[in-house]
Design an enzyme around this catalytic site. Structure first.
Site, PDB file in Angstrom:
ATOM      1  N   LYS A  16      35.878  18.161  28.536  1.00 47.93           N
ATOM      2  CA  LYS A  16      35.680  18.364  27.098  1.00 47.93           C
ATOM      3  C   LYS A  16      34.230  18.740  26.772  1.00 47.93           C
ATOM      4  CE  LYS A  16      37.246  14.286  25.716  1.00 47.93           C
ATOM      5  NZ  LYS A  16      37.593  13.667  27.006  1.00 47.93           N
ATOM      6  N   ARG A  91      39.995   9.082  18.954  1.00 49.06           N
ATOM      7  CA  ARG A  91      40.513   8.541  20.206  1.00 49.06           C
ATOM      8  C   ARG A  91      41.622   7.525  19.966  1.00 49.06           C
ATOM      9  NH1 ARG A  91      35.591   9.582  23.566  1.00 49.06           N
ATOM     10  NH2 ARG A  91      36.007   8.901  25.689  1.00 49.06           N
ATOM     11  N   ARG A 130      30.433  13.035  39.120  1.00 52.05           N
ATOM     12  CA  ARG A 130      29.692  13.725  38.059  1.00 52.05           C
ATOM     13  C   ARG A 130      28.238  13.256  37.987  1.00 52.05           C
ATOM     14  NH1 ARG A 130      31.935  13.650  31.980  1.00 52.05           N
ATOM     15  NH2 ARG A 130      31.756  11.404  32.165  1.00 52.05           N
ATOM     16  N   ARG A 163      26.245   8.556  35.044  1.00 52.76           N
ATOM     17  CA  ARG A 163      26.556   7.668  33.927  1.00 52.76           C
ATOM     18  C   ARG A 163      27.030   6.324  34.461  1.00 52.76           C
ATOM     19  NH1 ARG A 163      30.207  10.717  29.485  1.00 52.76           N
ATOM     20  NH2 ARG A 163      31.218   8.690  29.530  1.00 52.76           N
ATOM     21  N   ARG A 174      38.933   3.448  31.840  1.00 51.95           N
ATOM     22  CA  ARG A 174      38.853   4.470  30.787  1.00 51.95           C
ATOM     23  C   ARG A 174      40.142   5.295  30.743  1.00 51.95           C
ATOM     24  NH1 ARG A 174      33.625   7.386  32.584  1.00 51.95           N
ATOM     25  NH2 ARG A 174      34.011   8.797  30.844  1.00 51.95           N
TER      26      ARG A 174
HETATM   27  P1  AMP Z   1      32.703   9.912  26.335  1.00 48.49           P
HETATM   28  O1  AMP Z   1      31.361  10.433  26.643  1.00 48.49           O
HETATM   29  O2  AMP Z   1      33.412  10.713  25.279  1.00 48.49           O
HETATM   30  O3  AMP Z   1      33.557   9.727  27.560  1.00 48.49           O
HETATM   31  O4  AMP Z   1      32.495   8.441  25.689  1.00 48.49           O
HETATM   32  C1  AMP Z   1      31.886   7.415  26.437  1.00 48.49           C
HETATM   33  C2  AMP Z   1      32.213   6.061  25.855  1.00 48.49           C
HETATM   34  O5  AMP Z   1      31.738   6.000  24.496  1.00 48.49           O
HETATM   35  C3  AMP Z   1      33.695   5.724  25.770  1.00 48.49           C
HETATM   36  O6  AMP Z   1      34.199   5.196  26.982  1.00 48.49           O
HETATM   37  C4  AMP Z   1      33.712   4.705  24.639  1.00 48.49           C
HETATM   38  O7  AMP Z   1      33.246   3.443  25.079  1.00 48.49           O
HETATM   39  C5  AMP Z   1      32.647   5.266  23.690  1.00 48.49           C
HETATM   40  N1  AMP Z   1      33.267   6.205  22.733  1.00 48.49           N
HETATM   41  C6  AMP Z   1      33.072   7.554  22.633  1.00 48.49           C
HETATM   42  N2  AMP Z   1      33.803   8.083  21.653  1.00 48.49           N
HETATM   43  C7  AMP Z   1      34.492   7.060  21.102  1.00 48.49           C
HETATM   44  C8  AMP Z   1      35.435   6.937  20.044  1.00 48.49           C
HETATM   45  N3  AMP Z   1      35.860   8.014  19.360  1.00 48.49           N
HETATM   46  N4  AMP Z   1      35.914   5.702  19.759  1.00 48.49           N
HETATM   47  C9  AMP Z   1      35.511   4.618  20.427  1.00 48.49           C
HETATM   48  N5  AMP Z   1      34.647   4.648  21.454  1.00 48.49           N
HETATM   49  C10 AMP Z   1      34.133   5.857  21.783  1.00 48.49           C
END
Ligand code: AMP
Length: 227
Positions: A16, A91, A130, A163, A174
């Site tokens: 994404k 989400r 990654r 990360r 996740r």
């Molecule tokens: P991402 O970089 O999109 O994979 O997001 C990393 C982490 O941030 C996720 O595993 C969640 O803990 C938090 N996070 C990101 N976007 C959301 C969202 N829309 N709702 C809740 N937690 C989020």
């Protein structure tokens, strides 16, 4: 006008972030990544960051109050006519409903939900290998897309890091959270007729070509023909 409100759905590791960068640049959309905003808040040690950190470290979703607020704020900052690309939000169904409300306030809506699909074992391989640039956030992969100089960004020379939630255990959680809470959104957007499934396997430019075909169908006569 075509697609001015686009969201990217799909599991962690589907690409994404990589695709969002190209789409937002080529189609002039404001890129809003909740993951990037939360990581930035954690790095700066803000109260929002402190609230979100333990959920992120565990691979759980941060509470809606924390996340929905920052998205509504970013949307409110952009002009009502400005197109947007949401990456990592919504989400959950409650976030999708909160988004609809926030958009309705400024006469906007979700025109296209791109749902990027990749088999689970491939996602685990992608995520655990990654690496990201600490300065410009450009993604790399130890096997599939290493930098030219070890641990340095090709683009800006920044240091690469992993990360903290890209370890195998957190990645599995996740993915489970994705299946339980986020996958039902496909049905939500399908029933509104805005869902486009995208095959997320293959090279990033192959995936991008598929995305463009979907975007350009909604864009109608806008420039940018399928590759
Ligand atoms: P991402 O970089 O999109 O994979 O997001 C990393 C982490 O941030 C996720 O595993 C969640 O803990 C938090 N996070 C990101 N976007 C959301 C969202 N829309 N709702 C809740 N937690 C989020």
């Amino acid at each position: 006008m075509g697609a001015r409100g686009v969201i990217l759905l799909g599991p962690p590791g589907a690409g994404k972030g990589t695709q969002a960068e190209r789409i937002s640049k080529d189609y002039g959309l404001v890129h809003i990544s909740t993951g990037d905003m939360l990581r930035d808040a954690v790095a700066r040690g803000t109260s929002l960051g402190r609230q979100a950190k333990r959920f992120m470290d565990a691979g759980e979703l941060a509470p809606d109050e924390v996340v929905a607020g920052i998205v509504a704020e970013r949307l409110a900052e952009s002009a009502p006519g400005q197109g947007f690309l949401l990456d990592g939000f919504p989400r959950s169904l409650s976030q999708a409903e909160a988004l609809d409300e926030a958009l309705a306030d400024s006469g906007r809506s979700v025109d296209l939900a791109l749902s990027i699909q990749v088999p689970e074992e491939e996602l685990v391989r992608r995520l655990t290998g990654r690496r990201l640039c600490a300065d410009c956030a450009r993604p790399y992969h130890v096997e599939f897309g290493p930098p030219q100089v070890a641990d340095r960004c090709d683009q800006c020379g920044g240091r690469l890091y992993q990360r903290s939630d890209d370890t195998e255990e957190t990645v599995r959680n996740r993915l489970a959270v994705y299946r339980d809470q986020t996958e039902p959104l496909n049905g939500y957007y399908r029933s509104r007729g805005v869902l486009a499934g995208i095959d997320g396997t293959g090279r990033p430019d192959e995936v991008y070509a598929r995305i463009r075909r979907s975007l350009d169908r909604v864009q109608g006569s806008e420039p940018g023909q399928p590759a």
